[in-house]
Design a protein around this motif. Structure first.
Motif, PDB file in Angstrom:
ATOM      1  N   SER A 141       0.827  -1.329   0.039  1.00  0.00           N
ATOM      2  CA  SER A 141       0.044   0.014  -0.008  1.00  0.00           C
ATOM      3  C   SER A 141       0.874   1.218  -0.229  1.00  0.00           C
ATOM      4  CB  SER A 141      -0.956  -0.012   1.231  1.00  0.00           C
ATOM      5  OG  SER A 141      -0.178  -0.017   2.605  1.00  0.00           O
ATOM      6  N   GLY A 142       2.143   1.114  -0.492  1.00  0.00           N
ATOM      7  CA  GLY A 142       3.086   2.347  -0.173  1.00  0.00           C
ATOM      8  C   GLY A 142       4.201   2.154   0.765  1.00  0.00           C
ATOM      9  N   GLU A 144       5.717   3.360   4.727  1.00  0.00           N
ATOM     10  CA  GLU A 144       5.709   3.869   5.647  1.00  0.00           C
ATOM     11  C   GLU A 144       6.953   4.476   6.495  1.00  0.00           C
ATOM     12  OE1 GLU A 144       1.933   1.532   7.618  1.00  0.00           O
ATOM     13  OE2 GLU A 144       3.968   1.069   8.348  1.00  0.00           O
ATOM     14  N   ARG A 156       3.422   8.536   5.804  1.00  0.00           N
ATOM     15  CA  ARG A 156       3.142   7.637   4.748  1.00  0.00           C
ATOM     16  C   ARG A 156       3.522   8.349   3.432  1.00  0.00           C
ATOM     17  NH1 ARG A 156      -1.221   5.949   8.344  1.00  0.00           N
ATOM     18  NH2 ARG A 156      -1.074   3.778   8.740  1.00  0.00           N
ATOM     19  N   GLN A 158       2.750   7.732  -0.573  1.00  0.00           N
ATOM     20  CA  GLN A 158       1.901   6.996  -1.583  1.00  0.00           C
ATOM     21  C   GLN A 158       1.951   7.512  -2.893  1.00  0.00           C
ATOM     22  OE1 GLN A 158      -1.643   6.647   1.096  1.00  0.00           O
ATOM     23  NE2 GLN A 158      -1.459   4.371   1.118  1.00  0.00           N
ATOM     24  N   HIS A 159       1.186   6.894  -3.899  1.00  0.00           N
ATOM     25  CA  HIS A 159       1.241   7.400  -5.393  1.00  0.00           C
ATOM     26  C   HIS A 159       0.189   8.650  -5.113  1.00  0.00           C
ATOM     27  CE1 HIS A 159       0.815   7.852  -9.417  1.00  0.00           C
ATOM     28  NE2 HIS A 159      -0.348   7.636  -9.466  1.00  0.00           N
ATOM     29  N   ASP A 160       0.331   9.834  -5.478  1.00  0.00           N
ATOM     30  CA  ASP A 160      -0.364  11.017  -5.909  1.00  0.00           C
ATOM     31  C   ASP A 160      -0.244  11.449  -7.257  1.00  0.00           C
ATOM     32  OD1 ASP A 160      -1.818  13.207  -5.518  1.00  0.00           O
ATOM     33  OD2 ASP A 160      -1.242  13.713  -3.426  1.00  0.00           O
ATOM     34  N   SER A 166       5.964  12.202  -6.285  1.00  0.00           N
ATOM     35  CA  SER A 166       5.364  11.130  -5.235  1.00  0.00           C
ATOM     36  C   SER A 166       5.843   9.602  -5.692  1.00  0.00           C
ATOM     37  CB  SER A 166       3.838  11.292  -5.076  1.00  0.00           C
ATOM     38  OG  SER A 166       3.253  10.698  -6.439  1.00  0.00           O
ATOM     39  N   ASN A 170       1.730   2.210  -5.712  1.00  0.00           N
ATOM     40  CA  ASN A 170       1.909   1.715  -4.086  1.00  0.00           C
ATOM     41  C   ASN A 170       2.302   0.490  -3.857  1.00  0.00           C
ATOM     42  OD1 ASN A 170       0.510   4.317  -3.179  1.00  0.00           O
ATOM     43  ND2 ASN A 170      -1.210   3.515  -3.665  1.00  0.00           N
TER      44      ASN A 170
END
Length: 384
Positions: A141-142, A144, A156, A158-160, A166, A170
């Motif tokens: 999920s990405g 941490e 966190r 993550q893909h953005d 970014s 993920n």
């Protein structure tokens, strides 16, 4: 291997030794092996479908570590990632999404994350230590970023789509820190990305799209962080945007230059033209002072307007909350000071001339309580 246990190849003799799960005590706990680590003492750590085990130097026995059949350890969990951090402790990640930290001396561990929903939390695939006491945890999920000391979650990644820098995706499967200190990230849909922990970049916080919001213009005249963590930013359009530590607007302060009965400043924009604030400072009593054109506005920590104090210096340039409770005011027309308990602001002059009546743009308090004043005609010291 997955299904054929563990194999050891001796480079000197060329011999291969096979380790398998059996009913014999001390055997490999499971033939499905996903992670291996050799620690600084030479012990071999093995992550399997049945938790975590260790083989110390000189022994052929695999002992379970923090991996009984209980529900509060790694027993029965599929261990996918292992890392020995700089403090010697072993970090463990599982396919179910668990994250544990283990003391190799005692074998005792703590579950930083324990979940039964890997789809929600994200399976842990990889671990790497970054500079500054940070552990990067690669998940499906990405990523941490956690505190080395206690495993506390800090950030966190993550893909953005809105952020060009970014994560590209993920589902992270690999994290490596190379010899130069760069961190490499690989994964499904991620491709290969590289991060330099030594970068010191600036993140731009632009204006909000709402035209009537307190931060609809990003022309910031003054900014200050309060003792409660709030960030107050005064903009060119007038008023003050109140933000949290992530620079998200949580409210607004609109000083009233007409005295309402209760002097209460609510979050709504006033009907009168807003006051343009040029300087912000928080006093030792917790109240916040806002400097405008020939006026000072005092607010409580909870954003209630308390009083208005006039000064004759024209536009306020800087405010300084002194250690003795005084408020120093740098203005276009000189230096002023509001002493503790006083109702009026008084001008500060030098005994030998009018140098402090020119443009004043800087204030700083020294350890002895004296105040240094920087202006258009030079640098001056006002004794305590």
């Amino acid at each position: 291997t997955v299904g054929r246990g563990l194999e050891h190849f001796d480079l000197r003799s060329g011999e291969v030794t096979h380790y398998r799960h059996s009913q014999q005590a001390g055997s490999l706990p499971d033939d499905r092996v996903h992670a291996l680590l050799i620690d600084r003492q030479g012990s071999l750590w093995v992550g399997t479908w049945a938790g975590l085990s260790r083989r110390v130097p000189g022994s052929d026995r695999f002992e379970p570590v923090f991996s009984s059949d209980g529900s509060v350890d790694l027993g029965g969990r599929l261990v996918d990632a292992l890392l020995q951090a700089s403090d010697g402790r072993i970090w463990v990640g599982t396919q179910q999404g668990d994250l544990a930290i283990i003391d190799p001396a005692s074998g005792h561990g703590v579950l930083v994350e324990h979940t039964h929903d890997a789809a929600n939390q994200g399976a842990v695939s990889s671990l790497v230590e970054a500079p500054g006491g940070r552990i990067w945890v690669g998940r499906s999920s990405g990523i941490e970023i956690r505190e080395l000391a206690d495993g506390r979650l800090l950030q966190r990644l993550q893909h953005d789509l809105r952020k060009r820098m970014s994560l590209a995706g993920n589902e992270v499967t690999a994290l490596i820190r190379d010899h130069s200190g760069l961190i490499w990230v690989g994964g499904f849909g991620v491709g290969l990305q590289r991060h330099d922990p030594n970068n010191r970049s600036i993140w731009l916080r632009g204006a909000d799209p709402q035209p009537d919001g307190p931060f609809s213009e990003a022309d910031v005249r003054s900014v200050s962080q309060l003792d409660n963590g709030e960030i107050w930013a005064a903009t060119h359009q007038g008023g003050v945007a109140v933000m949290d530590s992530q620079l998200r607007v949580t409210g607004a302060v609109w000083p009233r230059n007409r005295r309402p009965a209760d002097l209460a400043a609510q979050g709504a924009r006033p009907s009168l033209p807003p006051v343009r604030i040029e300087a912000i400072a928080q006093g030792g009593d917790g109240s916040v002072w806002l400097g405008a054109d020939s006026e000072l506005y005092q607010f409580s920590r909870d954003r209630r307007q308390l009083r208005i104090v006039a000064h004759g210096g024209g536009p306020t340039r800087r405010l300084l909350a002194g250690g003795d409770g005084s408020l120093w005011v740098a203005t276009q027309g000189g230096v002023y000071c509001l002493r503790p308990g006083a109702a009026e602001v008084v001008r500060i002059d030098q005994a030998d001339g009018n140098e402090l009546r020119a443009d004043i743009n800087a204030l700083a308090e020294a350890a002895d309580g004296s105040v240094w004043v920087g202006g258009a005609t030079g640098l001056f010291r006002v004794a305590a």
